[in-house]
Scaffold this active site. Structure first.
Site, mmCIF file in Angstrom:
data_model
loop_
_atom_site.group_PDB
_atom_site.id
_atom_site.type_symbol
_atom_site.label_atom_id
_atom_site.label_comp_id
_atom_site.label_asym_id
_atom_site.label_seq_id
_atom_site.Cartn_x
_atom_site.Cartn_y
_atom_site.Cartn_z
ATOM 1 N N CYS A 118 0.815 -1.224 0.000
ATOM 2 C CA CYS A 118 0.000 0.000 0.000
ATOM 3 C C CYS A 118 0.845 1.271 0.000
ATOM 4 O O CYS A 118 0.503 2.260 -0.656
ATOM 5 C CB CYS A 118 -0.981 0.001 1.159
ATOM 6 S SG CYS A 118 -0.244 -0.277 2.785
ATOM 7 N N ASP B 238 -7.792 5.102 -1.058
ATOM 8 C CA ASP B 238 -7.281 3.864 -0.472
ATOM 9 C C ASP B 238 -6.669 2.973 -1.564
ATOM 10 O O ASP B 238 -7.360 2.588 -2.508
ATOM 11 C CB ASP B 238 -8.445 3.139 0.212
ATOM 12 C CG ASP B 238 -7.997 1.965 1.061
ATOM 13 O OD1 ASP B 238 -6.921 1.406 0.790
ATOM 14 O OD2 ASP B 238 -8.737 1.598 1.992
ATOM 15 N N HIS C 4 -5.773 -0.144 -1.363
ATOM 16 C CA HIS C 4 -5.937 -1.571 -1.089
ATOM 17 C C HIS C 4 -6.937 -2.264 -2.021
ATOM 18 O O HIS C 4 -7.152 -3.462 -1.907
ATOM 19 C CB HIS C 4 -6.382 -1.777 0.362
ATOM 20 C CG HIS C 4 -5.353 -1.360 1.361
ATOM 21 N ND1 HIS C 4 -5.198 -0.051 1.750
ATOM 22 C CD2 HIS C 4 -4.404 -2.074 2.024
ATOM 23 C CE1 HIS C 4 -4.211 0.023 2.628
ATOM 24 N NE2 HIS C 4 -3.713 -1.181 2.808
#
Length: 216
Positions: free
Chosen positions: A45, A169, A171
């Site tokens: 990440c 994000d 992810h």
């Protein structure tokens, strides 16, 4: 490998709070797990958020450098002697400090690091984040220890105890990358400050580069 990634994934959702809000300026690409076919699930990440920032640099600041791959990022950190040779090809994560080093190496751009101690309210740094978006407009990298997942900060909404950060994000795993889908599934969202963990410290990397400076 030519990538076709969705750009500026925060647009539309940024209209939720039309006042007292501050945003990234300029175009960037949304890098996330597996987006280039490389499987970095569970550890990549920080690299993906760095790649998103590098795409902003390429579009808005200095087009001389392509967005580095994860292996190229690791090689830079080894060459800078921040990491040992064994780091190359490993699955070790990186945080805001490493992101700062790579940005400085590739673009000759310093970054400001903001550290928020465990138990400290994120409200204490809100003004600094707003000032950053007003002055520089570059994406911010945010990482922590308990809440160890790295993420991009693309905006701030200032509203006292109801203040929020606009989170991108990295992810996400998948090929559906429409902005509407990413917003609906929460990969791009406004996150209230109280939803961040008081049991975690947070480090933020704020690249000190202004957009539209390619010819500077």
């Amino acid at each position: 490998m030519s990538l076709h990634l969705v750009t500026d994934v925060h647009t539309e959702i940024n209209k939720t709070f039309p006042t007292n809000s501050y945003f990234v300026s300029g175009t960037y690409e949304y890098y996330h797990y597996l987006c280039d076919g490389f499987d970095d699930r569970g550890w990549g990440c920080g690299y993906r958020t760095l790649q998103t920032i590098c795409s902003w640099m390429k579009h808005n600041y200095n087009s001389a450098h392509n967005v580095p791959s994860i292996r190229e990022i690791q090689k830079i950190l080894v060459e800078l002697e921040d990491k040992p040779e064994s780091f190359l090809g490993s699955r070790q994560w990186i945080g805001s400090f490493e992101v700062c080093l790579v940005i400085d190496k590739l673009y000759d751009v310093p970054s400001k690091i903001i550290h928020v101690n465990k138990g400290d309210a994120l409200e204490t740094i809100l003004e600094s984040l707003c000032n950053h978006f007003e002055k520089f407009g570059s994406p911010i990298m945010m990482g922590g220890d308990v809440d160890c997942s790295s993420k991009g900060v693309m905006g701030v909404h200032k509203d006292g105890v109801n203040s929020k950060l606009l989170i991108v994000d990295p992810h996400y795993v998948g090929k559906e990358e429409s902005k509407e889908f990413l917003h609906r599934k929460g990969w791009v969202k406004w996150q209230p400050l109280q939803d961040f963990l008081s049991t975690s410290f947070y480090n933020l990397c704020l690249p000190q580069a202004k957009p539209h400076c390619k010819d500077k």
